[in-house]
Write a protein that holds these residues in place. Sequence first.
Motif, PDB file in Angstrom:
ATOM      1  N   LEU A  73      27.426  65.575  42.904  1.00  0.00           N
ATOM      2  CA  LEU A  73      26.459  65.033  41.954  1.00  0.00           C
ATOM      3  C   LEU A  73      27.164  64.092  40.986  1.00  0.00           C
ATOM      4  O   LEU A  73      28.382  64.165  40.806  1.00  0.00           O
ATOM      5  CB  LEU A  73      25.787  66.173  41.187  1.00  0.00           C
ATOM      6  N   ALA A  74      26.400  63.214  40.373  1.00  0.00           N
ATOM      7  CA  ALA A  74      26.968  62.272  39.408  1.00  0.00           C
ATOM      8  C   ALA A  74      27.798  63.041  38.379  1.00  0.00           C
ATOM      9  O   ALA A  74      27.360  64.062  37.851  1.00  0.00           O
ATOM     10  CB  ALA A  74      25.853  61.488  38.720  1.00  0.00           C
ATOM     11  N   GLY A  75      29.016  62.568  38.165  1.00  0.00           N
ATOM     12  CA  GLY A  75      29.911  63.195  37.206  1.00  0.00           C
ATOM     13  C   GLY A  75      30.811  64.268  37.793  1.00  0.00           C
ATOM     14  O   GLY A  75      31.719  64.745  37.121  1.00  0.00           O
ATOM     15  N   GLU A  76      30.578  64.675  39.039  1.00  0.00           N
ATOM     16  CA  GLU A  76      31.388  65.708  39.680  1.00  0.00           C
ATOM     17  C   GLU A  76      32.503  65.101  40.521  1.00  0.00           C
ATOM     18  O   GLU A  76      32.314  64.071  41.157  1.00  0.00           O
ATOM     19  CB  GLU A  76      30.543  66.540  40.659  1.00  0.00           C
ATOM     20  N   THR A  77      33.627  65.792  40.561  1.00  0.00           N
ATOM     21  CA  THR A  77      34.670  65.448  41.524  1.00  0.00           C
ATOM     22  C   THR A  77      34.324  66.098  42.858  1.00  0.00           C
ATOM     23  O   THR A  77      33.458  66.971  42.938  1.00  0.00           O
ATOM     24  CB  THR A  77      36.042  65.968  41.063  1.00  0.00           C
ATOM     25  N   SER A  78      35.050  65.710  43.877  1.00  0.00           N
ATOM     26  CA  SER A  78      34.862  66.313  45.190  1.00  0.00           C
ATOM     27  C   SER A  78      35.132  67.820  45.136  1.00  0.00           C
ATOM     28  O   SER A  78      34.374  68.620  45.689  1.00  0.00           O
ATOM     29  CB  SER A  78      35.799  65.645  46.198  1.00  0.00           C
ATOM     30  N   ARG A  79      36.192  68.224  44.462  1.00  0.00           N
ATOM     31  CA  ARG A  79      36.524  69.654  44.349  1.00  0.00           C
ATOM     32  C   ARG A  79      35.450  70.416  43.583  1.00  0.00           C
ATOM     33  O   ARG A  79      35.079  71.526  43.954  1.00  0.00           O
ATOM     34  CB  ARG A  79      37.873  69.851  43.676  1.00  0.00           C
ATOM     35  N   GLU A  80      34.958  69.837  42.499  1.00  0.00           N
ATOM     36  CA  GLU A  80      33.897  70.493  41.729  1.00  0.00           C
ATOM     37  C   GLU A  80      32.650  70.680  42.585  1.00  0.00           C
ATOM     38  O   GLU A  80      31.995  71.726  42.526  1.00  0.00           O
ATOM     39  CB  GLU A  80      33.571  69.692  40.467  1.00  0.00           C
ATOM     40  N   ALA A  81      32.324  69.660  43.373  1.00  0.00           N
ATOM     41  CA  ALA A  81      31.165  69.765  44.263  1.00  0.00           C
ATOM     42  C   ALA A  81      31.388  70.860  45.309  1.00  0.00           C
ATOM     43  O   ALA A  81      30.471  71.622  45.630  1.00  0.00           O
ATOM     44  CB  ALA A  81      30.887  68.427  44.948  1.00  0.00           C
ATOM     45  N   ALA A  82      32.602  70.957  45.843  1.00  0.00           N
ATOM     46  CA  ALA A  82      32.909  71.977  46.835  1.00  0.00           C
ATOM     47  C   ALA A  82      32.720  73.375  46.252  1.00  0.00           C
ATOM     48  O   ALA A  82      32.097  74.240  46.876  1.00  0.00           O
ATOM     49  CB  ALA A  82      34.343  71.801  47.348  1.00  0.00           C
ATOM     50  N   VAL A  83      33.232  73.593  45.053  1.00  0.00           N
ATOM     51  CA  VAL A  83      33.092  74.895  44.384  1.00  0.00           C
ATOM     52  C   VAL A  83      31.616  75.220  44.170  1.00  0.00           C
ATOM     53  O   VAL A  83      31.153  76.331  44.453  1.00  0.00           O
ATOM     54  CB  VAL A  83      33.865  74.896  43.040  1.00  0.00           C
ATOM     55  N   ARG A  84      30.859  74.236  43.683  1.00  0.00           N
ATOM     56  CA  ARG A  84      29.433  74.449  43.399  1.00  0.00           C
ATOM     57  C   ARG A  84      28.650  74.728  44.680  1.00  0.00           C
ATOM     58  O   ARG A  84      27.844  75.660  44.743  1.00  0.00           O
ATOM     59  CB  ARG A  84      28.838  73.230  42.675  1.00  0.00           C
ATOM     60  N   GLU A  85      28.858  73.926  45.704  1.00  0.00           N
ATOM     61  CA  GLU A  85      28.115  74.102  46.950  1.00  0.00           C
ATOM     62  C   GLU A  85      28.404  75.459  47.591  1.00  0.00           C
ATOM     63  O   GLU A  85      27.495  76.130  48.075  1.00  0.00           O
ATOM     64  CB  GLU A  85      28.426  72.973  47.943  1.00  0.00           C
ATOM     65  N   LEU A  86      29.672  75.875  47.601  1.00  0.00           N
ATOM     66  CA  LEU A  86      30.014  77.179  48.162  1.00  0.00           C
ATOM     67  C   LEU A  86      29.280  78.282  47.406  1.00  0.00           C
ATOM     68  O   LEU A  86      28.694  79.175  48.012  1.00  0.00           O
ATOM     69  CB  LEU A  86      31.527  77.399  48.102  1.00  0.00           C
ATOM     70  N   ARG A  87      29.282  78.207  46.081  1.00  0.00           N
ATOM     71  CA  ARG A  87      28.602  79.221  45.251  1.00  0.00           C
ATOM     72  C   ARG A  87      27.095  79.183  45.462  1.00  0.00           C
ATOM     73  O   ARG A  87      26.456  80.215  45.665  1.00  0.00           O
ATOM     74  CB  ARG A  87      28.943  79.010  43.776  1.00  0.00           C
ATOM     75  N   GLU A  88      26.497  77.982  45.441  1.00  0.00           N
ATOM     76  CA  GLU A  88      25.039  77.872  45.579  1.00  0.00           C
ATOM     77  C   GLU A  88      24.550  78.364  46.940  1.00  0.00           C
ATOM     78  O   GLU A  88      23.548  79.070  47.012  1.00  0.00           O
ATOM     79  CB  GLU A  88      24.590  76.416  45.386  1.00  0.00           C
ATOM     80  N   GLU A  89      25.228  77.982  47.996  1.00  0.00           N
ATOM     81  CA  GLU A  89      24.749  78.307  49.339  1.00  0.00           C
ATOM     82  C   GLU A  89      25.097  79.719  49.778  1.00  0.00           C
ATOM     83  O   GLU A  89      24.320  80.347  50.492  1.00  0.00           O
ATOM     84  CB  GLU A  89      25.295  77.292  50.352  1.00  0.00           C
ATOM     85  N   THR A  90      26.273  80.222  49.374  1.00  0.00           N
ATOM     86  CA  THR A  90      26.750  81.499  49.908  1.00  0.00           C
ATOM     87  C   THR A  90      26.990  82.581  48.860  1.00  0.00           C
ATOM     88  O   THR A  90      27.211  83.737  49.226  1.00  0.00           O
ATOM     89  CB  THR A  90      28.070  81.313  50.684  1.00  0.00           C
ATOM     90  N   GLY A  91      27.018  82.203  47.591  1.00  0.00           N
ATOM     91  CA  GLY A  91      27.338  83.162  46.542  1.00  0.00           C
ATOM     92  C   GLY A  91      28.827  83.361  46.345  1.00  0.00           C
ATOM     93  O   GLY A  91      29.251  84.013  45.386  1.00  0.00           O
ATOM     94  N   LEU A  92      29.668  82.810  47.225  1.00  0.00           N
ATOM     95  CA  LEU A  92      31.114  82.965  47.098  1.00  0.00           C
ATOM     96  C   LEU A  92      31.638  82.108  45.958  1.00  0.00           C
ATOM     97  O   LEU A  92      31.201  80.977  45.769  1.00  0.00           O
ATOM     98  CB  LEU A  92      31.813  82.584  48.405  1.00  0.00           C
ATOM     99  N   ARG A  93      32.598  82.651  45.225  1.00  0.00           N
ATOM    100  CA  ARG A  93      33.170  81.943  44.079  1.00  0.00           C
ATOM    101  C   ARG A  93      34.647  81.657  44.318  1.00  0.00           C
ATOM    102  O   ARG A  93      35.376  82.489  44.851  1.00  0.00           O
ATOM    103  CB  ARG A  93      32.995  82.762  42.812  1.00  0.00           C
ATOM    104  N   THR A  94      35.037  80.470  43.924  1.00  0.00           N
ATOM    105  CA  THR A  94      36.433  80.054  43.968  1.00  0.00           C
ATOM    106  C   THR A  94      36.626  79.041  42.847  1.00  0.00           C
ATOM    107  O   THR A  94      35.672  78.647  42.188  1.00  0.00           O
ATOM    108  CB  THR A  94      36.801  79.457  45.345  1.00  0.00           C
ATOM    109  N   SER A  95      37.844  78.613  42.652  1.00  0.00           N
ATOM    110  CA  SER A  95      38.110  77.552  41.679  1.00  0.00           C
ATOM    111  C   SER A  95      38.583  76.315  42.428  1.00  0.00           C
ATOM    112  O   SER A  95      39.085  76.417  43.553  1.00  0.00           O
ATOM    113  CB  SER A  95      39.186  77.989  40.677  1.00  0.00           C
ATOM    114  N   GLY A  96      38.411  75.183  41.816  1.00  0.00           N
ATOM    115  CA  GLY A  96      38.871  73.947  42.440  1.00  0.00           C
ATOM    116  C   GLY A  96      40.363  73.969  42.719  1.00  0.00           C
ATOM    117  O   GLY A  96      40.827  73.448  43.736  1.00  0.00           O
ATOM    118  N   ASP A  97      41.133  74.589  41.817  1.00  0.00           N
ATOM    119  CA  ASP A  97      42.577  74.670  41.995  1.00  0.00           C
ATOM    120  C   ASP A  97      42.967  75.514  43.199  1.00  0.00           C
ATOM    121  O   ASP A  97      44.047  75.348  43.754  1.00  0.00           O
ATOM    122  CB  ASP A  97      43.231  75.265  40.745  1.00  0.00           C
ATOM    123  N   ALA A  98      42.110  76.454  43.586  1.00  0.00           N
ATOM    124  CA  ALA A  98      42.412  77.346  44.705  1.00  0.00           C
ATOM    125  C   ALA A  98      42.088  76.727  46.058  1.00  0.00           C
ATOM    126  O   ALA A  98      42.485  77.261  47.089  1.00  0.00           O
ATOM    127  CB  ALA A  98      41.642  78.658  44.540  1.00  0.00           C
TER     128      ALA A  98
END
Length: 178
Positions: A73-98
Amino acid sequence: MRFVDGELWDLVDAAGRPLGITHRRGDPVLPEGAYHVVSSVCAVRQDGRVLISQRAAVKDFALDWEFAAGSALAGETSREAAVRELREETGLRTSGDALVFVGRCVEATALFDVYVAHRADPATVRLDPDEVAASEWVTLDEVRARYRAGVFAAPWVARFDALWPALVAAVSGDGRPA
């Protein structure tokens, strides 16, 4: 920040450099030479199995399989989007650094980034029914057999063909980000 068809994307050039243009999803074609960033995450549990998800029946490529993925989304990095999409779709949580970066595919209108998230906890999977119909924990050999059999959404074939060795290395690695 979650939008449906009104989501906004920051456009970039083929090298991923910002163009200073925001594009609304669903609007006519992107300007020539412009791309939006799409991020995907291959979640890996402790025994090495990876999470694949079946797209909801109302989505493009309905009921085909994939890794969790979506547009930055506008204002997000690729890593931030990856973290958000994983959480939204699957409930799994991680950090961009991981996240371990696997690679990028340049597609017709998207720069498609693939990451790996190690140490996923299967007990925390909570599927979003608007996005995901089902999920399975499978081996990479099963992923390869399924994508070659046409069970994955069609765009994944070229992605897997391009990134397979790097994906295997990232999944079997020690989980430290590159």
